[in-house]
Design an enzyme around this catalytic site. Structure first.
Site, PDB file in Angstrom:
ATOM      1  N   GLN A 123       2.001 -11.352  -2.833  1.00 55.91           N
ATOM      2  CA  GLN A 123       0.585 -11.108  -3.115  1.00 55.91           C
ATOM      3  C   GLN A 123       0.387 -10.693  -4.563  1.00 55.91           C
ATOM      4  O   GLN A 123       1.198  -9.960  -5.112  1.00 55.91           O
ATOM      5  CB  GLN A 123       0.046  -9.978  -2.226  1.00 55.91           C
TER       6      GLN A 123
ATOM      7  N   ARG B  15       6.721 -10.671   6.361  1.00 50.47           N
ATOM      8  CA  ARG B  15       5.997 -10.485   7.610  1.00 50.47           C
ATOM      9  C   ARG B  15       6.595 -11.441   8.620  1.00 50.47           C
ATOM     10  O   ARG B  15       6.634 -12.655   8.378  1.00 50.47           O
ATOM     11  CB  ARG B  15       4.505 -10.784   7.411  1.00 50.47           C
TER      12      ARG B  15
ATOM     13  N   HIS C 287      -4.035  -1.829  -6.166  1.00 51.75           N
ATOM     14  CA  HIS C 287      -4.740  -0.752  -5.469  1.00 51.75           C
ATOM     15  C   HIS C 287      -5.482   0.061  -6.497  1.00 51.75           C
ATOM     16  O   HIS C 287      -4.889   0.523  -7.469  1.00 51.75           O
ATOM     17  CB  HIS C 287      -3.772   0.115  -4.671  1.00 51.75           C
TER      18      HIS C 287
ATOM     19  N   HIS D 216      -8.033  -1.956  -1.808  1.00 50.12           N
ATOM     20  CA  HIS D 216      -6.896  -2.889  -1.765  1.00 50.12           C
ATOM     21  C   HIS D 216      -7.462  -4.233  -2.178  1.00 50.12           C
ATOM     22  O   HIS D 216      -8.442  -4.680  -1.594  1.00 50.12           O
ATOM     23  CB  HIS D 216      -6.355  -3.070  -0.343  1.00 50.12           C
TER      24      HIS D 216
ATOM     25  N   LYS E 106     -14.769  -5.002   4.125  1.00 52.43           N
ATOM     26  CA  LYS E 106     -14.028  -5.822   3.172  1.00 52.43           C
ATOM     27  C   LYS E 106     -14.795  -7.079   2.818  1.00 52.43           C
ATOM     28  O   LYS E 106     -15.721  -7.481   3.520  1.00 52.43           O
ATOM     29  CB  LYS E 106     -12.654  -6.182   3.737  1.00 52.43           C
TER      30      LYS E 106
ATOM     31  N   CYS F 217       0.802  -1.232   0.000  1.00 51.53           N
ATOM     32  CA  CYS F 217       0.000   0.000   0.000  1.00 51.53           C
ATOM     33  C   CYS F 217       0.833   1.279   0.000  1.00 51.53           C
ATOM     34  O   CYS F 217       0.623   2.147  -0.855  1.00 51.53           O
ATOM     35  CB  CYS F 217      -0.965   0.041   1.168  1.00 51.53           C
TER      36      CYS F 217
ATOM     37  N   ASP G 192      -1.213  -8.339  -5.829  1.00 49.30           N
ATOM     38  CA  ASP G 192      -1.812  -7.162  -5.209  1.00 49.30           C
ATOM     39  C   ASP G 192      -2.214  -6.112  -6.240  1.00 49.30           C
ATOM     40  O   ASP G 192      -1.672  -6.063  -7.347  1.00 49.30           O
ATOM     41  CB  ASP G 192      -0.764  -6.548  -4.271  1.00 49.30           C
TER      42      ASP G 192
END
Length: 636
Positions: A382, A364, A386, A511, A465, A335, A384
């Site tokens: 991910q 992580r 946005h 996201h 979400k 992000c 991912d």
RNA sequence: GCCGACGUAGCUCAGCUGGUAGAGCACAUCACUCGUAAUGAUGGGGUCCCCGGUUCGAGUCCGGGCGUCGGCUCCA
């Protein structure tokens, strides 16, 4: 009063009659075998009085696969467990003991820690109880009576449960054990024909790690030994398709102590990985996403802006020079990078929606005890993206994500469970704002025609979400994709766009990671296919097996022709018998094997199809068959 | 992080009450050149997870650490 039976006949009973009375009125054998009543579709203890006009179904020992019947069997089993433990371990306190999908458990606080080796004696004691015979008696009392009774016995957890109990308080007694319990329970222990204790674990009281940790004993029970055996056999089968076993076995991936939670992907595993990446990249292009790449390490001020420094610092890998305070951190998510990228230029409403996609390595530092094969890793990748958009665009963009997600999961023949998570207690923003954002997600879900369940209060503090969940071979649920609406992060980063009204506005951001983490997705995928991947995913799609030494050259030539058509082909020309090489090809779960000897030609190939056996076909037929098995999105 | 179990060859595992470590598969070499799920013979291979302790002697017993497994908690 009258009650209605499943065959629509009516039964006349005296006022206040129970389901057991009804069973007796029908027949003594039914009364004897009854384990549970289902009243207007709801499970109900046999001993409770029936309401007038109720529709009654009686479940008996013959309903041995009915989930409600199994639940009552196991709930009563849990009480037998508690009785046995109290006898064998004086001074133990009992907490709660419910049935679960795979069996039951009971939580205890032992005066001295117990070990797995103690389970054997407990199990023997349970068997003794069953052999001796146990009947359950139900009793209703007031909360005060219950409180003083359990306080007197020193059962502090039960006292706490009485204090928070709603409705009437009931007790069930069997043998010398009386438990605070809503029920329902069996009449007696005879239906419990197979019971076993399966494990020992720590579990926090009321699921809160600030509370004392209790000792949880797991077990399972069935109406017949046959069912228990089948259950254990299913578990064994499941273990055979566990990705942690298949990954190394199929030479796809392994994990090492050298870097816990960080997979080593082998060449064959990378074929799977790259196929997912290709899929993602191609389809992103079609759906208006823009690929970007952002840094892995950011200055701590970025993490302070995003809030991660405060909230997730303990799970971040921090970067510090020799003897320095950490001044930067490895990204645990993309992000901030995408926020900074959006903010690097002046944006107009005409640029929106702006969809940045990136499949990046994230780190992580997950708690040591939580790592789990590919399903919970420290090195996360991910798929991912946005999406920066206006308030008006939210619903369509969410719809687009859901459409994308349905497309992806269909491709693998997988069905995920959708969960809509709504406003949590510590939410940011007004209720009006949340009404709007939750509404946008809900109507997108409904417009796409997806079934979902609602996780009330499960949303992130910055927005609602939609999560996708799937289960692994052992039935454990894992979060896969996620689509999150965020009304906070853009403001934290001071992001704006120029509106048609010539004023600055803060964009919303969505996201979304659809596969979720590639590691986890591949783990689930390995188990989903039990390693027998469809042609388009299979690391080796076709193996050519020359019969004898003299056929090797022709086999290589054939392989080259198939390879030229765009497929992954290997020639197994090892100095082994043909039978041996066929076996190895089979064990490697290669979709197609072609045996090449004196009898073969391009017009007539001996093809072994995984799971189907042998067939004779021409090379052209084989190639068109391969083509048919490749989804359009990946056909180049 | 917490509770419990486990850690022996590349893999799956055996190794009793402490006495210098073993099998199958895999691997290598040789022979066989093969028609649809394991050809045969021979051979190499070990920091018994790591550190410390007890002991004449530790794979085995004790303590600590790391990792894995089953759960709990957590999961941006």
């Amino acid at each position: 009063m009258r009650i209605l039976l499943p065959d629509d006949t009516e039964l006349e009973l005296p006022e206040g009659a129970s389901a057991l009375d009804a069973a007796r009125a029908i027949g003594p054998r039914l009364a004897e075998q009854a384990v549970l009543a289902r009243v207007d579709g709801e499970p109900r203890d046999l001993r409770l009085p029936l309401p007038d006009g109720a529709r009654l179904q009686l479940l008996t020992t013959r309903d041995r696969e009915d989930p409600d019947a199994l639940a009552v069997l196991r709930h009563s089993s849990a009480h037998l467990l508690a009785e046995a433990v109290r006898r064998l371990h004086p001074g133990v306190k009992v907490a709660i003991g419910p049935p679960i999908d795979s069996g039951f458990y009971y939580d205890f606080e032992f005066p001295e820690p117990i070990h797995e080796s103690d389970l054997e004696a407990i199990e023997a004691e349970i068997r003794r109880e069953i052999a001796e015979g146990r009947r359950w008696e139900r009793q209703e009392i007031t909360a005060d009576e219950a409180r003083s009774r359990f306080a007197h016995e020193g059962e502090t957890y039960k006292v706490e449960l009485v204090d928070t109990a709603e409705g009437e308080i009931s007790l069930y007694t069997q043998g010398d054990f009386t438990d605070l319990c809503r029920g329902p329970h069996l009449q007696d222990a005879t239906p419990i024909q197979a019971i076993t204790l399966t494990g020992l674990a720590g579990a926090y009281w009321r699921g809160d790690e600030r509370n004392t940790q209790l000792t949880r004993i797991y077990g399972t029970a069935f109406f017949t030994q046959e069912d228990l055996d089948a259950h254990l056999a299913r578990l064994e089968d499941a273990r055979a398709r566990d990705h942690r076993r298949l990954g190394p076995q199929l030479d796809l991936v392994h994990l090492s102590d050298a870097s816990p939670g960080s997979p080593f992907w082998h060449p064959k595993g990378m074929v799977l990985w790259n196929t997912l990446e290709d899929l993602r990249r191609v389809e992103n292009g079609r759906r208006g996403y823009l690929e970007v790449k952002t840094p892995l390490i950011y200055d701590r001020t970025v993490w302070e802006t995003s809030g991660h420094w405060e909230k997730f610092r303990e799970n971040m890998y921090l970067v510090a020079g020799e003897g320095e305070e950490p001044h930067a951190g490895l990204k645990p998510m993309n992000c901030p990078g995408h926020m900074l990228l959006f903010g690097s230029q002046l944006r107009s409403y005409r640029d929106l929606p702006l969809r940045y996609a990136e499949s990046s390595t994230l780190h992580r530092n997950e708690l040591a005890g939580t790592l789990h094969g590919l399903l919970r890793v420290r090195h996360v990748t991910q798929d991912d993206a946005h999406i920066f958009c206006t308030r008006q665009q939210i619903e369509d963009e969410i719809f687009g994500c859901l459409d994308y997600v349905a497309f992806l999961y269909d491709l693998f023949g997988m069905s995920a469970r959708f969960e809509l998570s709504t406003r949590p207690d510590d939410k940011l923003g007004t209720d009006e704002e949340w009404d709007f954002t939750e509404g946008a997600l809900r109507s997108a879900l409904e417009r796409r025609g997806l079934d979902y369940f609602e996780g009330v209060g499960e949303g992130a503090f910055y927005g609602p979400k939609i999560d996708l969940h799937m289960t692994d071979v052992l039935g454990r649920a894992w979060q896969m994709g996620t689509i999150q609406l965020d009304a906070q992060m853009p403001a934290r980063f001071g992001l704006t766009y120029m509106g048609a009204d010539n004023a600055e506005h803060v964009p919303y951001v969505i996201h979304r990671a659809l596969l979720g983490s590639l590691e986890r997705f591949l783990g689930i995928l390995i188990e989903h296919y039990a390693g027998a991947f469809p042609l388009w995913l299979a690391p080796v799609q076709l193996t050519v097996l020359p019969v004898g030494e003299g056929h090797r050259e022709a086999a290589r030539a054939l392989a080259e022709r198939v390879r030229a058509a765009g497929y992954r082909v290997e020639v197994d020309e090892r100095d082994e018998t043909l039978g041996r090489r066929i076996r190895d090809t089979e064990l490697a779960k290669v979709p197609y094997a072609v045996v090449w000897g004196d009898r073969e030609s391009d017009e007539s190939l001996a093809v072994r199809v995984r799971g189907e056996g042998q067939a004779t076909m021409s090379l052209d037929d084989l190639l068109s068959r391969l083509r048919d098995e490749t989804p359009a999105v990946l056909a180049s």
